[in-house]
Design a protein around this motif. Structure first.
Motif, mmCIF file in Angstrom:
data_model
loop_
_atom_site.group_PDB
_atom_site.id
_atom_site.type_symbol
_atom_site.label_atom_id
_atom_site.label_comp_id
_atom_site.label_asym_id
_atom_site.label_seq_id
_atom_site.Cartn_x
_atom_site.Cartn_y
_atom_site.Cartn_z
ATOM 1 N N ARG A 8 -9.701 -2.186 -8.206
ATOM 2 C CA ARG A 8 -10.078 -1.598 -6.922
ATOM 3 C C ARG A 8 -8.863 -1.486 -5.994
ATOM 4 N NH1 ARG A 8 -12.784 -6.704 -6.661
ATOM 5 N NH2 ARG A 8 -11.885 -8.136 -5.121
ATOM 6 N N GLU A 9 -7.883 -2.379 -6.134
ATOM 7 C CA GLU A 9 -6.669 -2.277 -5.331
ATOM 8 C C GLU A 9 -5.822 -1.090 -5.796
ATOM 9 O OE1 GLU A 9 -5.658 -6.814 -3.976
ATOM 10 O OE2 GLU A 9 -5.336 -6.304 -6.085
ATOM 11 N N LEU B 110 0.840 -1.186 0.000
ATOM 12 C CA LEU B 110 0.000 0.000 0.000
ATOM 13 C C LEU B 110 0.880 1.243 0.000
ATOM 14 C CD1 LEU B 110 -2.836 1.267 0.187
ATOM 15 C CD2 LEU B 110 -2.596 1.172 2.683
ATOM 16 N N ASP C 153 -6.991 1.559 -7.189
ATOM 17 C CA ASP C 153 -7.714 2.746 -6.751
ATOM 18 C C ASP C 153 -7.454 3.065 -5.276
ATOM 19 O OD1 ASP C 153 -8.753 2.908 -9.292
ATOM 20 O OD2 ASP C 153 -10.676 1.988 -8.779
ATOM 21 N N ARG C 154 -7.224 2.019 -4.479
ATOM 22 C CA ARG C 154 -6.953 2.214 -3.052
ATOM 23 C C ARG C 154 -5.516 2.642 -2.791
ATOM 24 N NH1 ARG C 154 -8.282 -3.136 -0.094
ATOM 25 N NH2 ARG C 154 -7.405 -1.941 1.644
#
Length: 350
Positions: free
Chosen positions: A328-329, A311, A331-332
């Motif tokens: 979606r990962e 992250l 985007d995070r």
């Protein structure tokens, strides 16, 4: 507790961090292929899609390797990995020789985007060679367990009939899946083999799978085999959008190349550990970490396995490969350090 009783619901296994798995059983598939039944030590439920893989590490081997999950995706209490012993293979030899029921390994994943969940189609050609049969076994087992009316030709190549993995089981599964046709093709049979034999090429594909062009192709095997099948299926009319392949035969990657020393390096900081290091521009974060003597989980080093997924707290990077990340990962804020080159200073949640 009765092991056959329905267990109390437990939390989900976390695919984005390392966890402990207990080996519950181990058995030989062929003379050089062995399967291992692995169960989360904490009883968590481990789910996957057919065609995904698990990255494994042990104290004894000192390396990390990714293996396809061969068990049906219909169950979530345990998974099976099937490992071919490779000459000089540190991890495969270690698992074959030392992993027994009751022993513990660490796993990361499941990960990967190969298989029918990400390549939905009306009908398939499952095309494999050697240990490349493993994701295809997961696909067929899952279809049988879930009652999916799978329309597929399963064409598998091996050196001899003694190298065929799961031949008897596949014959039984084909009786449960009426639109599944299984063709095992040893190139050099030794015991009076009565079925198809020889090397697979465009002529063999055209003869064995005359509607090849109408099927979505999922291919897995040695790099040479996949390169040949890529050309052969294209010659028979399979579009590039209908051809998918999986491989763990990774070569030298761009990330190991030196960066541009004439440009200022970027500072990479691990927020939780407080460690930091310089990353020359043009070099991947993973390569720079290794050069600085800082260990990071990794396996393929080219953006395909997801082992190094991290992250990003702050900063900007350019990623050359995102196969192992879902949108979606991304985007995070997740990145793959093995394929990420920093444009600014970067902070990672590590």
């Amino acid at each position: 507790m009765n092991p056959f009783a329905a267990p109390a619901r437990r939390g989900a296994w976390r695919p984005d961090r390392w966890g402990r798995l207990v080996c519950r059983a181990a058995w030989d598939e062929t003379h050089d292929v062995r399967s291992f039944l692995l169960q989360p030590e904490d009883g968590s439920r481990i789910t996957h899609e057919p065609g995904q893989y698990l990255t494994v590490r042990t104290e004894g081997a000192g390396v990390e390797r990714s293996y396809t999950i061969t068990s049906s995706a219909a169950g979530d209490r345990a998974i099976i990995i099937t490992v071919k012993r490779k000459p000089g293979g540190v991890m495969s030899g270690h698992l074959h020789d030392t992993l027994h029921p009751g022993d513990v390994v660490e796993g990361f994943g499941p990960a990967g985007r190969f298989g029918p969940a990400t390549a939905p189609a009306e009908c398939y050609l499952l095309l494999s060679a050697g240990s490349g049969i493993t994701p295809m076994m997961a696909i067929v087992r899952t279809a049988a367990d879930l009652g999916i009316d799978l329309d597929a030709v399963f064409l598998h190549a091996a050196r001899t009939e003694e190298d065929l993995i799961g031949a008897a089981e596949l014959a039984a599964l084909a009786r449960r899946l009426p639109r599944l046709r299984v063709l095992m093709v040893p190139s050099r049979p030794v015991n009076g083999w009565a079925g198809e034999k020889g090397r697979l090429d465009a002529d063999a594909l055209a003869r064995l799978v005359p509607d090849c062009a109408d099927r979505t192709v999922l291919c897995c095997g040695p790099e040479g085999f996949m390169a040949a099948m890529r050309v052969a299926t294209a010659a028979l009319g399979v579009p590039s959008t209908g051809y998918f392949e999986e491989s763990f035969d990774f070569g030298v990657t761009e990330g190991e190349m030196a960066g541009d020393s004439t440009l200022p390096a970027r500072r990479i900081t691990f927020a939780r550990s407080g460690r930091s290091f310089d990353c020359p521009q043009g070099t991947t974060i993973l390569a720079a970490a290794k050069a600085a003597g800082i260990a990071m989980p990794s396996s393929c080093a080219r953006g395909e396995c997801g082992t190094c997924k991290s992250l990003k707290v702050s900063g900007t990077v350019t990623m050359s490969a995102t196969t192992a990340l879902r949108q979606r990962e991304i985007d995070r804020g997740f990145i793959l350090p093995c394929s990420s080159r920093p444009e600014t200073d970067v902070v990672l949640d590590r």
